[in-house]
Write a protein that holds these residues in place. Structure first.
Motif, PDB file in Angstrom:
ATOM      1  N   ALA A 137      89.105  -2.704  39.631  1.00  0.00           N
ATOM      2  CA  ALA A 137      90.504  -2.854  40.066  1.00  0.00           C
ATOM      3  C   ALA A 137      91.395  -1.860  39.312  1.00  0.00           C
ATOM      4  O   ALA A 137      92.300  -1.243  39.897  1.00  0.00           O
ATOM      5  N   PHE A 138      91.120  -1.681  38.029  1.00  0.00           N
ATOM      6  CA  PHE A 138      91.898  -0.762  37.188  1.00  0.00           C
ATOM      7  C   PHE A 138      91.712   0.679  37.681  1.00  0.00           C
ATOM      8  O   PHE A 138      92.647   1.476  37.695  1.00  0.00           O
ATOM      9  N   GLU A 139      90.473   0.991  38.117  1.00  0.00           N
ATOM     10  CA  GLU A 139      90.172   2.317  38.653  1.00  0.00           C
ATOM     11  C   GLU A 139      91.074   2.647  39.850  1.00  0.00           C
ATOM     12  O   GLU A 139      91.528   3.775  40.000  1.00  0.00           O
ATOM     13  N   GLN A 140      91.333   1.616  40.665  1.00  0.00           N
ATOM     14  CA  GLN A 140      92.127   1.811  41.864  1.00  0.00           C
ATOM     15  C   GLN A 140      93.619   1.938  41.562  1.00  0.00           C
ATOM     16  O   GLN A 140      94.357   2.534  42.331  1.00  0.00           O
ATOM     17  N   ASP A 141      94.034   1.366  40.455  1.00  0.00           N
ATOM     18  CA  ASP A 141      95.469   1.222  40.227  1.00  0.00           C
ATOM     19  C   ASP A 141      95.801   1.377  38.739  1.00  0.00           C
ATOM     20  O   ASP A 141      95.754   0.409  37.986  1.00  0.00           O
ATOM     21  N   HIS A 142      96.110   2.611  38.309  1.00  0.00           N
ATOM     22  CA  HIS A 142      96.455   2.833  36.890  1.00  0.00           C
ATOM     23  C   HIS A 142      97.568   3.878  36.791  1.00  0.00           C
ATOM     24  O   HIS A 142      97.376   4.941  36.205  1.00  0.00           O
ATOM     25  N   PRO A 143      98.760   3.551  37.325  1.00  0.00           N
ATOM     26  CA  PRO A 143      99.824   4.554  37.380  1.00  0.00           C
ATOM     27  C   PRO A 143     100.280   5.066  36.005  1.00  0.00           C
ATOM     28  O   PRO A 143     100.784   6.183  35.913  1.00  0.00           O
ATOM     29  N   ALA A 144     100.089   4.262  34.938  1.00  0.00           N
ATOM     30  CA  ALA A 144     100.611   4.681  33.634  1.00  0.00           C
ATOM     31  C   ALA A 144      99.634   5.563  32.865  1.00  0.00           C
ATOM     32  O   ALA A 144      99.970   6.076  31.807  1.00  0.00           O
ATOM     33  N   ALA A 199      91.673   4.208  28.153  1.00  0.00           N
ATOM     34  CA  ALA A 199      92.540   4.978  29.052  1.00  0.00           C
ATOM     35  C   ALA A 199      93.446   5.884  28.234  1.00  0.00           C
ATOM     36  O   ALA A 199      93.745   5.586  27.076  1.00  0.00           O
ATOM     37  N   ARG A 200      93.826   6.999  28.848  1.00  0.00           N
ATOM     38  CA  ARG A 200      94.792   7.900  28.203  1.00  0.00           C
ATOM     39  C   ARG A 200      96.163   7.670  28.806  1.00  0.00           C
ATOM     40  O   ARG A 200      96.335   7.800  30.023  1.00  0.00           O
ATOM     41  N   LEU A 201      97.110   7.317  27.932  1.00  0.00           N
ATOM     42  CA  LEU A 201      98.474   7.066  28.394  1.00  0.00           C
ATOM     43  C   LEU A 201      99.126   8.394  28.791  1.00  0.00           C
ATOM     44  O   LEU A 201      98.978   9.388  28.080  1.00  0.00           O
ATOM     45  N   ARG A 202      99.820   8.366  29.935  1.00  0.00           N
ATOM     46  CA  ARG A 202     100.543   9.591  30.328  1.00  0.00           C
ATOM     47  C   ARG A 202     101.627   9.881  29.290  1.00  0.00           C
ATOM     48  O   ARG A 202     102.241   8.952  28.766  1.00  0.00           O
ATOM     49  N   THR A 233     105.347   0.075  26.559  1.00  0.00           N
ATOM     50  CA  THR A 233     105.905  -1.109  27.220  1.00  0.00           C
ATOM     51  C   THR A 233     105.799  -0.968  28.735  1.00  0.00           C
ATOM     52  O   THR A 233     105.403  -1.910  29.427  1.00  0.00           O
ATOM     53  N   ALA A 234     106.118   0.233  29.224  1.00  0.00           N
ATOM     54  CA  ALA A 234     106.045   0.446  30.676  1.00  0.00           C
ATOM     55  C   ALA A 234     104.597   0.327  31.141  1.00  0.00           C
ATOM     56  O   ALA A 234     104.314  -0.245  32.203  1.00  0.00           O
ATOM     57  N   ALA A 235     103.661   0.845  30.320  1.00  0.00           N
ATOM     58  CA  ALA A 235     102.244   0.774  30.684  1.00  0.00           C
ATOM     59  C   ALA A 235     101.793  -0.681  30.758  1.00  0.00           C
ATOM     60  O   ALA A 235     101.053  -1.075  31.663  1.00  0.00           O
ATOM     61  N   LEU A 236     102.279  -1.478  29.805  1.00  0.00           N
ATOM     62  CA  LEU A 236     101.903  -2.902  29.773  1.00  0.00           C
ATOM     63  C   LEU A 236     102.385  -3.605  31.052  1.00  0.00           C
ATOM     64  O   LEU A 236     101.661  -4.421  31.632  1.00  0.00           O
ATOM     65  N   GLU A 279      95.048 -18.446  34.864  1.00  0.00           N
ATOM     66  CA  GLU A 279      96.159 -17.656  35.402  1.00  0.00           C
ATOM     67  C   GLU A 279      97.013 -17.038  34.297  1.00  0.00           C
ATOM     68  O   GLU A 279      97.686 -16.033  34.491  1.00  0.00           O
ATOM     69  N   LYS A 280      96.983 -17.682  33.123  1.00  0.00           N
ATOM     70  CA  LYS A 280      97.844 -17.191  32.037  1.00  0.00           C
ATOM     71  C   LYS A 280      97.277 -15.911  31.391  1.00  0.00           C
ATOM     72  O   LYS A 280      98.013 -15.135  30.791  1.00  0.00           O
ATOM     73  N   ALA A 281      95.946 -15.761  31.538  1.00  0.00           N
ATOM     74  CA  ALA A 281      95.325 -14.572  30.937  1.00  0.00           C
ATOM     75  C   ALA A 281      95.807 -13.333  31.679  1.00  0.00           C
ATOM     76  O   ALA A 281      95.899 -13.327  32.903  1.00  0.00           O
ATOM     77  N   THR A 282      96.129 -12.288  30.918  1.00  0.00           N
ATOM     78  CA  THR A 282      96.603 -11.054  31.551  1.00  0.00           C
ATOM     79  C   THR A 282      95.917  -9.859  30.903  1.00  0.00           C
ATOM     80  O   THR A 282      94.915 -10.014  30.206  1.00  0.00           O
ATOM     81  N   TRP A 283      96.434  -8.668  31.145  1.00  0.00           N
ATOM     82  CA  TRP A 283      95.847  -7.475  30.528  1.00  0.00           C
ATOM     83  C   TRP A 283      96.793  -6.958  29.453  1.00  0.00           C
ATOM     84  O   TRP A 283      98.015  -7.087  29.563  1.00  0.00           O
ATOM     85  N   GLY A 284      96.198  -6.357  28.431  1.00  0.00           N
ATOM     86  CA  GLY A 284      97.014  -5.784  27.372  1.00  0.00           C
ATOM     87  C   GLY A 284      96.440  -4.437  26.955  1.00  0.00           C
ATOM     88  O   GLY A 284      95.369  -4.039  27.424  1.00  0.00           O
ATOM     89  N   LEU A 285      97.164  -3.737  26.071  1.00  0.00           N
ATOM     90  CA  LEU A 285      96.643  -2.462  25.577  1.00  0.00           C
ATOM     91  C   LEU A 285      96.865  -2.348  24.072  1.00  0.00           C
ATOM     92  O   LEU A 285      97.831  -2.912  23.544  1.00  0.00           O
ATOM     93  N   GLN A 286      95.934  -1.707  23.432  1.00  0.00           N
ATOM     94  CA  GLN A 286      96.031  -1.503  21.983  1.00  0.00           C
ATOM     95  C   GLN A 286      95.509  -0.112  21.702  1.00  0.00           C
ATOM     96  O   GLN A 286      94.499   0.306  22.295  1.00  0.00           O
ATOM     97  N   ASP A 287      96.211   0.631  20.814  1.00  0.00           N
ATOM     98  CA  ASP A 287      95.726   1.995  20.581  1.00  0.00           C
ATOM     99  C   ASP A 287      94.339   1.928  19.954  1.00  0.00           C
ATOM    100  O   ASP A 287      94.040   1.021  19.178  1.00  0.00           O
ATOM    101  N   LEU A 288      93.518   2.876  20.348  1.00  0.00           N
ATOM    102  CA  LEU A 288      92.093   2.812  20.022  1.00  0.00           C
ATOM    103  C   LEU A 288      91.865   2.775  18.512  1.00  0.00           C
ATOM    104  O   LEU A 288      90.951   2.095  18.026  1.00  0.00           O
ATOM    105  N   LYS A 289      92.726   3.471  17.762  1.00  0.00           N
ATOM    106  CA  LYS A 289      92.517   3.518  16.312  1.00  0.00           C
ATOM    107  C   LYS A 289      92.669   2.124  15.692  1.00  0.00           C
ATOM    108  O   LYS A 289      91.826   1.703  14.912  1.00  0.00           O
TER     109      LYS A 289
END
Lengths: 867, 105
Positions: A147-154, A281-284, A290-293, A314-324
């Motif tokens: 799903a992420f492959e199809q839709d990752h605008p950030a 993923a590489r952030l643009r 915040t916008a990516a989240l 339903e409460k579970a969502t996606w998040g991001l953390q810098d790889l380091k």
């Protein structure tokens, strides 16, 4: 010397030089033999930096050389004068050197682990994308990634990988290595290049031959660096893979310990889980975190209804953390605590050095005053002191260099299991510059400390000095106050360090006493993984495990054999969510999560786990969807209630049949000894591809290792046993990190204590020496020796007490730093905070008693005669 | 151009070896001619100094999967420096046998 070599020779030249040396080595070996050639090569390597340094020095112009010659003369003179007091010189050089080296070594580790960016191009823009189910963070499932492959605008690039231990079998030899199955977008995202051949491309995701890319270390180790490796095949987990490339040398955390990469061929999923996929993923550049989240949450919200039947959270969502941050984890506090400890030791060592030098300067008061009277200027005296501090600092720096290198080796050798990125730690030029900087600061402190009494001595009048014989007139109030303040400072620094050492020791002791929940003394465990190529389906795996159990139970000395996908105390196979029939999750809330252990029916008896209610799993449990729970699970969900017969949906799958609790067993630690018990569910183990074999014996479990290996070879020679450990070894291995921390901080605490005690002893011994005549007079006038003893001890303790009070306050202030490192003991533990200062006072008193006894035993008649 | 003793040795070894060479043949040549061990470091560093003086030029060769080498080549100034040294020495040595005989006598 290799680090020095790499520091002073350019990279390209270094490669050329190494290559030329290798060629000459081959020639020498042919003509002079292997031993002589090796000796020659060693000499060349040692001499190289010296040749380079010699060459650079020759380039210094004549003026500089003259200046250096003056400096050299001063340094030689100072070195000679310091050699006359070897004990004092060695104490300063060694203590300051150890402090400098250990601090530099820790800085090198912190730089590589915490400060440096990951060794990838534009590493700051790489993020880990995870399933956010607070407080848990899960990896992605293949469904999520698709799903992420199809839709990752950030994000400009996205990729995914799954790590696993695989078996490489060649010529009857099986080797277990770590491999990564990666998407075709992985290498483009990491911006890595091939050393040989090619890397994967997005088209490799869609099919074709099974292909692999080797890492450079594995290519060298397994294929001897053969450039013709491309096109060769290797058997991985029973399947044939063609080698298409070798990755350029890379020592980042994503390649560390990895033997090779295979092109991901993940089957299309039928349900939402399992969650084994790492998505990166590489952030643009023009998008904020915040916008990516927000975009991630939106994608997840769109995905959720599609897979509701197998995942209701339903409460579970996606998040991001810098790889380091993801890679480094929470190791930062351990490293900072260790750095604080070594920095304290360095400061104490400097304070001690100043104290010793002041004492030395005071003893030389007459000498300095005479030199002053004979015309030596104050500038000349300062120059001499500077050279003296310089010699001491150079000595300490050389010791520090060796200690820093030793610290790096120690940390990188023993810390690999719990400190990430250690493969990136280097004694680089920057680290050596830090050593130089610290050495200069330490040198200046030593110089400034020695300056006060020396300046005093130049102010003295010659006749005063010569008239005073027994007592030095240079011991002015300034120098005395400075020495007393230094002793107090040493104790102020040592106290929090010793408090920390005691706390981590108590913490380790508490961890040692945590109940694992099983009989560790009688069991042996070993990991086994079934290659997917040889055991492709559930039936083949089920048949093999059945055969394995039957064979292992007949081994001599084996009382029981079992299989489980988890191993106490710190390897939990998986955590999974579930929905209880009697406690439905309120809308908008997360479903409960706990550890799920796949276990064969014999597991409970094999590990000595007691049944508390109901019954254990049996041969019918799989068909009947039965599970056993532990006591902690009961306390968490149904405290004081009957749980046998309660039902739940596994993994939240609402269309699946109900799973029923049939029994309750004692609590076992699976998530680490220091982790609170959140409950465990045991389900029937039948056809998992990887497991631990558990053997119970009435004798020594280590004696089963060889029969177990033999039996597994007979069952299938393609399989390799991994992580073989007795139950006790497993527990001991899980404590390696706290033990390491305890040894580290304990060592520095002990060093701080010794230095501080030496400091107070030195000051009090000097105090007695300076007051010999006064004490003699008082004794002659009828003073009690006991009163003299009391006076000295009281004087010493007064200094120490001030330092300890400040130290305890510092320990309270820095307690927060320790909180995450402790288990079962508070960072402000009242007993420790009370007993450590008392113990320190007692040790200081013992240190003061030696000069106090000397004061009490002075003979007044001989003292008065001498003066 | 001032040349150190060892630098001259290296230049002469380069002349003997041909147009372009690297440190290994030079070390072997110098060891053969001087009959004593020669450190590869000394040769490589001397070559570096000679390059700075413009007497040799170098290029790095890094073939994939092969040995990395830095190749050195004598420049026109390098050749001129060797010739100048030779002439200077010839002048200094001129009449040496006669002078030596007179000292003996």
């Amino acid at each position: 010397m290799s680090w020095l070599f790499s520091l002073i020779v350019r990279d390209a030249d270094r490669r050329a030089i190494e290559s030329d040396l290798a060629e000459l080595f081959e020639l020498k070996r042919r003509t002079d033999g292997d031993r002589a050639a090796r000796r020659w090569l060693r000499r060349q390597r040692v001499l190289y930096p010296l040749h380079v340094i010699g060459d650079r020095l020759r380039a210094i112009p004549a003026f500089g050389r003259r200046l250096m010659s003056h400096l050299w003369r001063d340094l030689v003179y100072s070195a000679r004068s310091l050699i006359r007091t070897p004990a004092l010189t060695a104490t300063i050089v060694l203590t300051v050197g150890v402090g400098l080296g250990a601090t530099t070594g820790m800085l090198a580790v912190i730089r590589a682990v915490l400060i440096n960016p990951l060794p990838y191009a534009d590493a700051e823009s790489i993020f880990w994308i995870y399933t956010d189910n607070a407080p848990y963070r899960f990896r992605f499932s293949v469904v999520d990634y698709r799903a992420f492959e199809q839709d990752h605008p950030a994000f400009s690039d996205i990729a995914a990988y799954q790590s696993s231990r695989v078996t490489v079998s060649e010529g009857g030899e099986a080797d277990r290595v770590t491999a990564k199955s990666v998407t075709g977008s992985y290498f483009p995202l990491m911006r890595q290049r091939p050393l040989l051949g090619r890397l994967f491309e997005p088209k490799d995701d869609t099919g074709g031959d099974r292909i692999a890319v080797l890492t450079a270390p594995y290519w060298r180790r397994r294929f001897g660096g053969d450039p013709n490796v491309l096109g060769r095949t290797m058997t991985i987990d029973g399947g044939r893979y063609t080698i298409v490339g070798v990755l350029e040398p890379a020592d980042g955390p994503l390649e560390n310990g990895v033997a090779f990469f295979t092109a991901a061929r993940w089957p299309e999923p039928k349900r939402k889980g399992p969650f084994f996929t790492m998505a990166i993923a590489r952030l643009r550049p023009d998008v904020s975190e915040t916008a990516a989240l927000t975009t991630l949450k939106a994608t997840n919200a769109r995905l959720f209804p599609i897979w509701r039947s197998s995942y209701q959270d339903e409460k579970a969502t996606w998040g991001l953390q810098d790889l380091k941050s993801r890679v480094v984890g929470d190791v930062g506090s351990t490293l900072v605590a260790a750095l604080a400890a070594v920095a304290c030791v360095l400061l104490i060592a400097c304070a001690n050095a100043v104290n010793l030098l002041i004492a030395r300067a005071l003893n030389r008061g007459r000498d300095l005053a005479i030199r002053g009277a004979l015309g030596a200027s104050r500038g000349r005296l300062i120059q001499h002191l500077l050279a003296e501090s310089g010699v001491l600092t150079i000595g300490a720096t050389l010791v520090g260099l060796a200690v820093a290198a030793g610290t790096v080796v120690l940390v990188t050798t023993y810390g690999t299991t719990f400190i990430p990125r250690l493969s990136e730690v280097r004694m680089s030029g920057a680290v050596l510059a830090w050593l130089g900087g610290l050495a200069i600061v330490s040198g200046l402190i030593i110089f400034a400390g020695g300056l006060v009494p020396a300046l005093n001595s130049t102010r003295l009048r010659m006749d005063h000095v010569l008239r005073s014989s027994g007592r030095s007139t240079t011991d002015g109030p300034g120098a005395r106050r400075l020495r007393h303040a230094l002793v107090a400072a040493e104790f102020a620094l040592a106290t929090p360090l010793i408090v920390a050492a005691v706390l981590v020791l108590l913490s380790l002791q508490r961890l040692n006493h945590v109940e694992v929940g099983i009989d560790t003394a009688r069991i042996l465990t070993a990991g086994v993984s079934l290659p997917g190529g040889l055991y492709p389906d559930e039936d083949s795996r089920r048949e093999f495990w059945q055969r394995t159990l039957t064979r292992l139970e007949t081994l001599p000395g084996v009382e029981r054999a079992a299989l489980a996908d988890s191993r106490p105390p710190d390897d939990a196979g998986q955590s999974n969510n579930f929905e209880l029939e009697d406690r439905p999750t309120p809308p908008g809330q997360n479903q409960p999560i706990c550890i799920w252990v796949g276990a064969s029916p014999g597991f409970f008896k094999a590990v000595g786990l007691r049944l508390e209610r109901g019954r254990l799993l049996d041969a019918q449990s799989l068909q009947n969807d039965e599970v056993v729970v532990d006591r902690a699970w009961v306390q968490r969900f149904f405290p004081g209630e009957e749980v046998v017969g309660r039902r739940m949906h596994q993994g939240g799958c609402t269309t699946c049949p109900w799973t029923t609790v049939v029994g309750v067993v004692g609590t076992v630690k699976f998530a680490g000894l220091d982790t609170p018990d959140r409950g465990t569910i045991y389900y029937p183990f039948v056809d998992l591809p990887a497991t631990y074999v558990v053997l119970r014996t009435p004798g020594d479990p280590a004696s089963l290792v060889s029969p177990l290996r033999q039996a597994m070879r007979e069952l299938d020679p393609n399989l390799a046993l991994t992580d073989i450990a007795t139950g006790d070894e497993g527990v001991s291995d899980s404590l390696v990190a706290p033990r390491y921390l305890t040894v580290l901080i304990g060592m520095f605490g002990a060093a701080a204590l010794i230095l501080s005690v030496v400091g107070v002893y030195g000051v009090m011994a000097y105090f007695v020496q300076q007051r010999t005549r006064d004490i003699g007079i008082r004794l002659a006038l009828g003073g009690e020796p006991a009163a003299m003893r009391r006076m000295v001890v009281k004087q010493g303790l007064r200094l120490v007490l001030g330092g300890i009070v400040v130290g305890v306050a510092a320990a309270f202030l820095t307690a927060r730093l320790l909180t995450t490192l402790l288990f079962g003991v508070s960072a402000t533990d009242p007993w420790t905070m009370t007993l450590v200062p008392i113990a320190l006072m007692a040790v200081a008193m013992i240190a003061c008693l030696v000069p106090a006894r000397r004061a009490a035993s002075l003979d007044p008649a001989s003292i008065l005669r001498e003066s | 151009m001032a040349l150190q003793h060892f630098e001259l040795h290296v230049l002469l070894a380069m002349l003997r070896h041909g147009s372009e060479t690297y440190s290994v043949p030079l070390v072997l040549e110098l060891e053969k001619r001087t009959a004593r061990p020669v450190a590869q470091a000394a040769v490589f560093i001397a070559l570096g100094r000679l390059e700075k003086k413009g007497l040799v030029v170098s290029r790095l060769d890094e073939p994939k999967g092969g040995r990395t080498r830095r190749y050195f080549k004598l420049t026109r100034q390098g050749l001129a420096a060797v010739k100048a040294h030779r002439e200077e020495h010839s002048r200094l040595w001129r009449g040496f046998s006669r002078l030596a005989k007179s000292i003996k006598a």
